[in-house]
Design an enzyme around this catalytic site. Structure first.
Site, PDB file in Angstrom:
ATOM      1  CB  ALA A   1      62.934  22.564  30.927  1.00  0.00           C
TER       2      ALA A   1
ATOM      3  CG  ASP B   1      64.686  29.842  39.210  1.00  0.00           C
ATOM      4  OD1 ASP B   1      65.535  30.627  38.756  1.00  0.00           O
ATOM      5  OD2 ASP B   1      64.740  29.374  40.357  1.00  0.00           O
TER       6      ASP B   1
ATOM      7  CB  CYS C   1      70.354  32.950  38.494  1.00  0.00           C
ATOM      8  SG  CYS C   1      70.656  31.291  37.918  1.00  0.00           S
TER       9      CYS C   1
HETATM   10  N1  SAH Z   1      63.690  26.922  40.720  1.00  0.00           N
HETATM   11  C1  SAH Z   1      64.464  26.150  41.657  1.00  0.00           C
HETATM   12  C2  SAH Z   1      65.935  26.255  41.397  1.00  0.00           C
HETATM   13  C3  SAH Z   1      66.374  25.808  40.015  1.00  0.00           C
HETATM   14  S1  SAH Z   1      68.027  25.268  39.983  1.00  0.00           S
HETATM   15  C4  SAH Z   1      64.117  26.572  43.085  1.00  0.00           C
HETATM   16  O1  SAH Z   1      63.527  27.626  43.288  1.00  0.00           O
HETATM   17  O2  SAH Z   1      64.444  25.824  44.010  1.00  0.00           O
HETATM   18  C5  SAH Z   1      68.155  24.686  38.388  1.00  0.00           C
HETATM   19  C6  SAH Z   1      67.556  23.306  38.187  1.00  0.00           C
HETATM   20  O3  SAH Z   1      67.492  23.104  36.772  1.00  0.00           O
HETATM   21  C7  SAH Z   1      68.346  22.142  38.742  1.00  0.00           C
HETATM   22  O4  SAH Z   1      67.519  21.370  39.571  1.00  0.00           O
HETATM   23  C8  SAH Z   1      68.753  21.309  37.513  1.00  0.00           C
HETATM   24  O5  SAH Z   1      68.665  19.918  37.721  1.00  0.00           O
HETATM   25  C9  SAH Z   1      67.720  21.735  36.516  1.00  0.00           C
HETATM   26  N2  SAH Z   1      68.087  21.642  35.100  1.00  0.00           N
HETATM   27  C10 SAH Z   1      69.255  21.966  34.499  1.00  0.00           C
HETATM   28  N3  SAH Z   1      69.153  21.832  33.158  1.00  0.00           N
HETATM   29  C11 SAH Z   1      67.889  21.431  32.909  1.00  0.00           C
HETATM   30  C12 SAH Z   1      67.168  21.124  31.723  1.00  0.00           C
HETATM   31  N4  SAH Z   1      67.737  21.229  30.536  1.00  0.00           N
HETATM   32  N5  SAH Z   1      65.878  20.752  31.841  1.00  0.00           N
HETATM   33  C13 SAH Z   1      65.291  20.644  33.063  1.00  0.00           C
HETATM   34  N6  SAH Z   1      65.911  20.912  34.206  1.00  0.00           N
HETATM   35  C14 SAH Z   1      67.206  21.296  34.139  1.00  0.00           C
END
Ligand code: SAH
Length: 393
Positions: free
Chosen positions: A275, A296, A336
């Site tokens: 991201a 999130d 979180c």
């Molecule tokens: N918003 C989601 C929950 C997010 S959980 C919901 O409501 O269902 C966190 C997510 O972030 C996971 O799917 C994980 O794969 C992703 N993630 C972790 N590090 C990341 C990064 N650097 N870039 C993009 N996604 C990432």
């Protein structure tokens, strides 16, 4: 052997001068407050006693943990198997399912059941047990769920705390059929697969924030960062978004997100990407802008020592998200990390807004859904905080 019987308990003598530890009724009694231990070393249950032998608190015992006792009762209230069962059933009874067929049945300290989380996905229950005492009374938990008509119980045994407690880290299932469920939440459907998934498989805590997203999305271009299985994206699309983009670094999560969008007959785009890089790249290209960005991420601060590094991560992601909003656009941003306070998160978002050169206001403060109660006596259980922010035109 009855694990609750007085003769099968561990006895923990409170250190003189540590009386304050129990005055606030916090369920965690640390090893440092204990002068010595006696009785059954393999006990599930322990009593904390004063020098005269008076029982001050009783709860689940964990020899390998710094949190030696997770108190369920204090003073006169006797801890019995019946009381434990009644706590579980009372937690179940507090829940209403007017939003659908999935919800958190037990929320640890928030339901006076320190260390126990149970999420219900239709007829599949996912159980997280964080300490050894609870693990030893697992049959009582199973019994309560069976009585409630649960088809399959999935023990998600991947909590880092379990390793410290020397408990098995291998998931287990009890019951019939596959460990998967299709849940309905406010009329939308999602597939939940606890094995290999984040948390218990779905972010039930975000239910109300997903509904809010749905109401804000009409005609808007929506970006769902850290989309996981696409739940916010589905809500945005169902709410009439002009366009929805989902971004997650996990290819598996993106596959599930596609499935969940298809299940609801809504369309979106899906990108497997980090991201941070995605936002930076988009910003420097100057091509895309959004009207609503949902951010999130996973908990950047896993421990107290990570807070500074985590703060830089939150600042960075929020700065770029704010820069990529159309004038008047909204950012729904979360942390979180239990170790990062709401106050600090607000300061981080303020600092991101300052650097982005955008003026912005809170429209709402966001938190977890009400089936995730937080004990007033253990306020550190409040991990999820968020802000809905609106930028000026
Ligand atoms: N918003 C989601 C929950 C997010 S959980 C919901 O409501 O269902 C966190 C997510 O972030 C996971 O799917 C994980 O794969 C992703 N993630 C972790 N590090 C990341 C990064 N650097 N870039 C993009 N996604 C990432």
């Amino acid at each position: 052997m009855n694990l609750f019987a007085p003769e099968s308990r561990r006895r923990l003598l409170l250190k003189p001068g540590k009386e304050r530890v129990i005055a606030n009724r916090h369920p965690w009694i640390f090893a440092g407050a204990i002068a010595n231990e006696s009785g059954n070393a393999d006990a599930a249950v322990a009593d904390l006693v004063d020098k005269d032998g008076n029982v001050l608190a009783s709860g689940f015992y964990s020899q390998p943990s710094q949190i030696r006792l997770r108190a369920l009762t204090f003073g006169e209230e006797a801890l019995t198997e019946e009381l434990f069962r009644a706590r579980i059933n009372a937690a179940f009874a507090r829940r209403t399912f007017e939003h659908g067929n999935a919800g958190r049945l037990v929320s640890s300290e928030g339901d006076d059941l320190s260390g126990l989380v149970i999420d219900l996905y239709d007829d599949l229950a996912v159980v997280e047990i964080a300490n050894r005492g609870l693990e030893l009374v697992r049959e009582i938990i199973v019994d309560a769920l069976r009585t409630r008509g649960v088809r399959l119980i999935y023990f998600k045994n991947d909590l880092p705390a379990r390793k410290l407690e020397q408990l098995s880290m291998i998931d287990e299932t009890l019951g019939d059929g596959a460990a998967t469920a299709t849940i309905v939440e406010n009329g939308l459907r999602f597939v939940v697969e606890p094995a290999g998934g984040q948390k218990t498989g779905f972010f039930l805590d975000q239910r109300e924030n997903r509904q809010l997203t749905r109401g804000l999305s009409r005609g808007r271009r929506v970006l769902n960062l850290f989309s996981y299985t696409g739940a916010f994206g589905v809500c945005a699309a169902a709410g009439g978004a002009a366009h929805v983009d989902n971004v997650d670094v996990s290819a598996g999560a993106i596959e599930m997100a596609k499935r969940n969008h298809a299940l609801n007959g809504v369309e979106a785009t899906f990108t497997v990407a980090d991201a941070f890089s995605f936002l930076r790249h988009t910003f420097h290209q100057g091509t895309d802008r959004w009207d609503l960005i949902i951010c999130d991420p996973p908990a950047f601060a896993k421990s107290h020592n990570d807070v500074n590094r985590a703060a830089r991560g939150y600042k960075d992601i929020n700065l770029y998200a704010l820069r990529l909003l159309n004038p008047g656009g909204m950012l729904m941003t979360f942390s979180c990390s239990g170790h990062l306070s709401s106050d600090l998160f607000q300061k981080i978002v303020f600092s991101a807004a300052l650097d982005s050169g955008r003026r912005a206001s809170f429209v709402r403060r966001l938190t977890a859904a009400p089936d995730h109660p937080v004990s007033l006596f253990a306020p550190e259980g409040e991990y999820l905080k968020g802000f809905l922010i609106q930028t000026r035109v």
